[in-house]
Design a protein around this motif. Structure first.
Motif, PDB file in Angstrom:
ATOM      1  N   VAL A 162       0.836  -1.203   0.000  1.00  0.00           N
ATOM      2  CA  VAL A 162       0.000   0.000   0.000  1.00  0.00           C
ATOM      3  C   VAL A 162       0.871   1.254   0.000  1.00  0.00           C
ATOM      4  O   VAL A 162       0.662   2.171  -0.804  1.00  0.00           O
ATOM      5  CB  VAL A 162      -0.979  -0.015   1.192  1.00  0.00           C
ATOM      6  CG1 VAL A 162      -1.662   1.327   1.361  1.00  0.00           C
ATOM      7  CG2 VAL A 162      -2.021  -1.114   1.010  1.00  0.00           C
ATOM      8  N   LEU A 163       1.863   1.311   0.889  1.00  0.00           N
ATOM      9  CA  LEU A 163       2.736   2.488   0.938  1.00  0.00           C
ATOM     10  C   LEU A 163       3.553   2.632  -0.343  1.00  0.00           C
ATOM     11  O   LEU A 163       3.668   3.734  -0.906  1.00  0.00           O
ATOM     12  CB  LEU A 163       3.668   2.406   2.147  1.00  0.00           C
ATOM     13  CG  LEU A 163       3.011   2.590   3.510  1.00  0.00           C
ATOM     14  CD1 LEU A 163       4.032   2.388   4.615  1.00  0.00           C
ATOM     15  CD2 LEU A 163       2.358   3.939   3.615  1.00  0.00           C
ATOM     16  N   GLY A 164       4.129   1.535  -0.802  1.00  0.00           N
ATOM     17  CA  GLY A 164       4.905   1.576  -2.046  1.00  0.00           C
ATOM     18  C   GLY A 164       4.057   1.960  -3.239  1.00  0.00           C
ATOM     19  O   GLY A 164       4.485   2.734  -4.102  1.00  0.00           O
ATOM     20  N   GLY A 165       2.836   1.435  -3.289  1.00  0.00           N
ATOM     21  CA  GLY A 165       1.929   1.775  -4.380  1.00  0.00           C
ATOM     22  C   GLY A 165       1.570   3.249  -4.399  1.00  0.00           C
ATOM     23  O   GLY A 165       1.568   3.888  -5.455  1.00  0.00           O
ATOM     24  N   CYS A 166       1.298   3.800  -3.215  1.00  0.00           N
ATOM     25  CA  CYS A 166       0.986   5.241  -3.130  1.00  0.00           C
ATOM     26  C   CYS A 166       2.168   6.088  -3.587  1.00  0.00           C
ATOM     27  O   CYS A 166       1.994   7.058  -4.336  1.00  0.00           O
ATOM     28  CB  CYS A 166       0.601   5.606  -1.701  1.00  0.00           C
ATOM     29  SG  CYS A 166      -1.008   4.983  -1.202  1.00  0.00           S
ATOM     30  N   LEU A 167       3.365   5.723  -3.136  1.00  0.00           N
ATOM     31  CA  LEU A 167       4.555   6.481  -3.538  1.00  0.00           C
ATOM     32  C   LEU A 167       4.811   6.378  -5.034  1.00  0.00           C
ATOM     33  O   LEU A 167       5.181   7.368  -5.679  1.00  0.00           O
ATOM     34  CB  LEU A 167       5.772   5.986  -2.763  1.00  0.00           C
ATOM     35  CG  LEU A 167       5.785   6.311  -1.266  1.00  0.00           C
ATOM     36  CD1 LEU A 167       6.973   5.643  -0.581  1.00  0.00           C
ATOM     37  CD2 LEU A 167       5.809   7.813  -1.056  1.00  0.00           C
ATOM     38  N   MET A 168       4.607   5.196  -5.599  1.00  0.00           N
ATOM     39  CA  MET A 168       4.820   5.022  -7.030  1.00  0.00           C
ATOM     40  C   MET A 168       3.805   5.828  -7.845  1.00  0.00           C
ATOM     41  O   MET A 168       4.144   6.413  -8.878  1.00  0.00           O
ATOM     42  CB  MET A 168       4.754   3.539  -7.401  1.00  0.00           C
ATOM     43  CG  MET A 168       5.945   2.755  -6.895  1.00  0.00           C
ATOM     44  SD  MET A 168       5.759   0.973  -7.068  1.00  0.00           S
ATOM     45  CE  MET A 168       5.846   0.790  -8.824  1.00  0.00           C
ATOM     46  N   ILE A 169       2.566   5.849  -7.382  1.00  0.00           N
ATOM     47  CA  ILE A 169       1.538   6.622  -8.079  1.00  0.00           C
ATOM     48  C   ILE A 169       1.887   8.111  -8.046  1.00  0.00           C
ATOM     49  O   ILE A 169       1.829   8.804  -9.069  1.00  0.00           O
ATOM     50  CB  ILE A 169       0.143   6.370  -7.471  1.00  0.00           C
ATOM     51  CG1 ILE A 169      -0.310   4.946  -7.795  1.00  0.00           C
ATOM     52  CG2 ILE A 169      -0.871   7.378  -7.987  1.00  0.00           C
ATOM     53  CD1 ILE A 169      -1.547   4.501  -7.043  1.00  0.00           C
ATOM     54  N   LEU A 170       2.259   8.603  -6.863  1.00  0.00           N
ATOM     55  CA  LEU A 170       2.615  10.016  -6.747  1.00  0.00           C
ATOM     56  C   LEU A 170       3.816  10.371  -7.612  1.00  0.00           C
ATOM     57  O   LEU A 170       3.808  11.386  -8.321  1.00  0.00           O
ATOM     58  CB  LEU A 170       2.900  10.365  -5.283  1.00  0.00           C
ATOM     59  CG  LEU A 170       1.685  10.452  -4.379  1.00  0.00           C
ATOM     60  CD1 LEU A 170       2.118  10.650  -2.934  1.00  0.00           C
ATOM     61  CD2 LEU A 170       0.765  11.566  -4.828  1.00  0.00           C
ATOM     62  N   TYR A 171       4.854   9.551  -7.558  1.00  0.00           N
ATOM     63  CA  TYR A 171       6.047   9.830  -8.360  1.00  0.00           C
ATOM     64  C   TYR A 171       5.741   9.750  -9.853  1.00  0.00           C
ATOM     65  O   TYR A 171       6.203  10.582 -10.640  1.00  0.00           O
ATOM     66  CB  TYR A 171       7.169   8.861  -8.001  1.00  0.00           C
ATOM     67  CG  TYR A 171       8.432   9.124  -8.773  1.00  0.00           C
ATOM     68  CD1 TYR A 171       9.167  10.272  -8.558  1.00  0.00           C
ATOM     69  CD2 TYR A 171       8.873   8.234  -9.751  1.00  0.00           C
ATOM     70  CE1 TYR A 171      10.323  10.538  -9.276  1.00  0.00           C
ATOM     71  CE2 TYR A 171      10.022   8.483 -10.468  1.00  0.00           C
ATOM     72  CZ  TYR A 171      10.745   9.634 -10.230  1.00  0.00           C
ATOM     73  OH  TYR A 171      11.881   9.887 -10.943  1.00  0.00           O
ATOM     74  N   GLY A 172       4.966   8.760 -10.248  1.00  0.00           N
ATOM     75  CA  GLY A 172       4.646   8.608 -11.663  1.00  0.00           C
ATOM     76  C   GLY A 172       3.807   9.747 -12.208  1.00  0.00           C
ATOM     77  O   GLY A 172       4.017  10.200 -13.333  1.00  0.00           O
ATOM     78  N   LEU A 173       2.850  10.231 -11.411  1.00  0.00           N
ATOM     79  CA  LEU A 173       1.951  11.272 -11.903  1.00  0.00           C
ATOM     80  C   LEU A 173       2.490  12.681 -11.687  1.00  0.00           C
ATOM     81  O   LEU A 173       2.220  13.577 -12.489  1.00  0.00           O
ATOM     82  CB  LEU A 173       0.578  11.140 -11.228  1.00  0.00           C
ATOM     83  CG  LEU A 173      -0.191   9.862 -11.564  1.00  0.00           C
ATOM     84  CD1 LEU A 173      -1.515   9.852 -10.824  1.00  0.00           C
ATOM     85  CD2 LEU A 173      -0.404   9.717 -13.055  1.00  0.00           C
TER      86      LEU A 173
END
Length: 68
Positions: free
Chosen positions: A16-27
């Motif tokens: 969950v934490l990694g997914g949120c960080l990846m989404i933020l960084y990607g977008l």
């Protein structure tokens, strides 16, 4: 099928934490680039599998959660 949990608590939190960080960084970090969209997509999958505590790839390979 989805009511069978195959992701443990520690892995769920990491997903969950990694997914949120990846989404933020990607977008935000890679705005408008194809690499950013790819990273955000992978982050979304990680976020969903963590939230549902079910990973189809773990089910295919017969992996079970180590500890809750």
């Amino acid at each position: 099928m989805l009511n069978r949990k195959n992701v443990g608590n520690k892995e769920r939190i990491a997903r969950v934490l990694g997914g949120c960080l990846m989404i933020l960084y990607g977008l935000i970090g890679l705005e408008g680039k194809s690499l950013g969209i790819t990273i955000a997509s992978v982050g979304f999958v990680s976020l969903v599998t963590g939230a549902l505590r079910y990973c189809p790839m773990r089910a295919v390979f017969g992996c079970k959660p180590r500890g809750n």
